[in-house]
Write a protein that holds these residues in place. Structure first.
Motif, PDB file in Angstrom:
ATOM      1  N   ILE A  71      40.358  36.841  40.383  1.00  0.00           N
ATOM      2  CA  ILE A  71      40.926  38.164  40.103  1.00  0.00           C
ATOM      3  C   ILE A  71      39.883  39.281  40.223  1.00  0.00           C
ATOM      4  CG2 ILE A  71      42.135  39.574  38.359  1.00  0.00           C
ATOM      5  CD1 ILE A  71      43.315  36.989  37.272  1.00  0.00           C
TER       6      ILE A  71
ATOM      7  N   LEU B  84      40.321  41.449  43.133  1.00  0.00           N
ATOM      8  CA  LEU B  84      41.382  42.456  43.072  1.00  0.00           C
ATOM      9  C   LEU B  84      40.912  43.670  42.278  1.00  0.00           C
ATOM     10  CD1 LEU B  84      44.465  40.126  42.394  1.00  0.00           C
ATOM     11  CD2 LEU B  84      43.651  41.012  44.576  1.00  0.00           C
TER      12      LEU B  84
ATOM     13  N   ARG C 152      38.810  45.647  44.629  1.00  0.00           N
ATOM     14  CA  ARG C 152      39.651  46.324  45.615  1.00  0.00           C
ATOM     15  C   ARG C 152      40.255  47.587  44.988  1.00  0.00           C
ATOM     16  NH1 ARG C 152      41.108  43.287  50.370  1.00  0.00           N
ATOM     17  NH2 ARG C 152      42.360  45.061  50.959  1.00  0.00           N
ATOM     18  N   TYR C 153      40.672  47.476  43.746  1.00  0.00           N
ATOM     19  CA  TYR C 153      41.235  48.631  43.053  1.00  0.00           C
ATOM     20  C   TYR C 153      40.186  49.731  42.930  1.00  0.00           C
ATOM     21  CZ  TYR C 153      43.641  51.430  39.553  1.00  0.00           C
ATOM     22  OH  TYR C 153      44.245  52.469  38.881  1.00  0.00           O
TER      23      TYR C 153
ATOM     24  N   THR D 208      44.486  44.227  34.000  1.00  0.00           N
ATOM     25  CA  THR D 208      44.717  42.917  33.387  1.00  0.00           C
ATOM     26  C   THR D 208      44.703  43.036  31.868  1.00  0.00           C
ATOM     27  OG1 THR D 208      43.496  42.027  35.297  1.00  0.00           O
ATOM     28  CG2 THR D 208      44.140  40.457  33.655  1.00  0.00           C
TER      29      THR D 208
END
Lengths: 267, 211
Positions: free
Chosen positions: A63, A66, A69-70, A255
């Protein structure tokens, strides 16, 4: 020098009360001399450098990619930009930034730890990323760059290891161009109690065991879990950024607040 | 869970894998090097941002931020229009039909369309890396002949159904009957309009007489 073994009688999950001892700061849940912390953090990352990427994937089940990437999606990076990837370690963010800024831009990958920089340099060169990336060993508290140098500064999972965070944030503010932005991606405080409890259990009981299995280093991952609990939570970090001059500072919980991305601008 | 980032990483991976399979794609990609293209598809919750270098970086536009530099080209369209992007010669027509909105350098949109349209992947060659040349060739030959056969059968079936519906069962109307019917409807419409005009003239005459 390795971190000392954790006291077995103390409850692993509880943050110890902070006492105002002169010239000391926290290293995880332990109090250490302030000028020793930077070397102790260096040693942790010296120890984990070779297995850093695989541990990130195992610990976060991939994760973290991700989350990063954000961060890039929020950076507004374009061709020609000059980017500082601070505490950039093994170069995950640098790889993408390098491709986007192109020949007319530049990415500086800075880290206080030489071992991490070496792993990062090898990894990026293996991917064919050369030319617009510069590697600098630097302390975030005293950045060796002129004022108003960068369009974007990112620091991903590095700020919690810095001894004097206010000094580091001020240094980042100084080297950012007017109109530029800082992005701080860091572990933070989960927003729900149930998640918080599960996260504590995972951090203190599972992570060190994974660290032992994969990297043969349980102590460093014990430090990781403790250092996360000692890091300022979302609103506090936002205020710290505003105190040094950042404007329009916002944060986004990712998250469930396990990670937060703070963003501030210099005008 | 960052859903947007899962989607964009999938698009990016798929795109770059396909480009790698076509050796000539690098030359076409080089024309876009250093450029950025934002694609807003109405049905998607966020626009996609493509950054071009020796590969394609795909990101999500999280929010419209006044501090973000505008992309080199920005296009807005719906899902139905998306496949038509492949034909770069249609772009101007789509803009005129208001099916596509474009701000910035149209060359980027055209070159992006060409990049996709001109993808030429030798799938037989790719399969042969895993199965060997002979098996790959036989597999593709069989698949091609099966496809051609299926296409033939489908065309035959369509012709048979059409013939049966128009001639044998007379369920559907023959084209000539349809044309005759349309002509009769047109004549009826003209007659109705003439009658309506005549009634209006008579009403006016009556009004004048009363007045």
């Amino acid at each position: 020098m390795s971190p000392q073994s954790h006291n077995a009688e103390q409850n692993n999950n509880e943050k110890p009360p902070v006492e105002a001892l002169p010239d000391t700061t926290h290293f995880g849940f332990k109090q250490v001399e302030t000028d020793q912390k930077v070397n102790m953090v260096k040693d942790v990352f010296q120890s984990v450098a070779a297995k850093y990427d695989i541990m990130n994937d195992v610990m976060s089940l991939g994760i973290h990619r991700l989350w990063k990437r954000y961060t890039i999606d929020c950076s507004g990076v374009r061709a020609g930009h000059k980017v500082l990837d601070l505490a950039g370690g093994t170069g995950d963010l640098t790889a993408k930034f390098s491709r986007i800024v192109g020949e007319s831009g530049q990415v500086v990958l800075a880290d206080i730890n030489d071992a991490m920089l070496k792993v990062g340099r090898e990894k990026l060169r293996d991917k064919g990323i050369v030319g617009n990336v510069e590697y600098v060993q630097a302390n975030a508290e005293e950045l060796p760059f002129p004022d108003n140098s960068f369009d974007i500064i990112t620091i991903a999972f590095g700020l919690r290891n810095v001894t004097d965070k206010d000094k580091a944030l001020a240094s980042m503010y100084r080297v950012l161009k007017p109109g530029g932005r800082l992005l701080v991606l860091e572990f933070s405080k989960p927003t729900h109690d149930m998640l918080n409890k599960a996260y504590d259990m995972y951090s203190f009981h599972v992570l060190p065991k994974i660290g032992q299995l994969v990297a043969n280093d349980a102590d460093s991952y014990q430090y990781l879990a403790e250092s996360i609990r000692m890091h300022p939570e979302q609103e506090v970090l936002k205020e710290m950024m505003e105190n040094v001059g950042f404007e329009q500072t916002t944060y986004t919980n990712l998250t469930g607040g396990i990670v937060a991305l703070h963003r501030g601008f210099k005008f | 869970m960052p859903i947007a980032q899962i989607l964009t990483s999938g698009v990016e991976l798929g795109f770059n894998q396909l480009l790698k399979l076509d050796p000539d794609s690098q030359a076409r990609l080089a024309k876009l090097s250093g450029k950025s293209l934002q694609v807003s598809v109405k049905e998607l919750p966020f626009p996609l941002l493509f950054n071009f270098s020796e590969q394609v970086e795909v990101g999500a536009v999280i929010e419209s931020n006044e501090h973000n530099q505008a992309p080199d080209c920005l296009i807005e369209l719906d899902l139905n229009t998306l496949p038509k992007l492949q034909d770069s010669s249609q772009l101007t027509q789509l803009i005129q039909q208001k099916k596509l909105s474009l701000i910035g350098d149209i060359y980027i949109a055209q070159t992006f369309g060409d990049l996709i349209k001109e993808l030429d992947i030798d799938w037989e060659e790719q399969l042969s890396k895993y199965t060997g040349d002979v098996v790959a060739h036989q597999t593709f030959s069989s698949a091609k002949s099966l496809f051609a056969q299926a296409k033939q059968e489908l065309e035959k079936a369509a012709t048979n159904i059409g013939t049966r519906m128009t001639q044998a069962d007379a369920v559907a109307v023959k084209p000539i009957e349809m044309a005759l019917f349309s002509e009769q409807v047109s004549d009826l419409r003209s007659d109705a309009e003439r009658l309506s005009a005549r009634v209006q003239r008579l009403e006016q005459t009556l009004k004048d007489l009363k007045g």
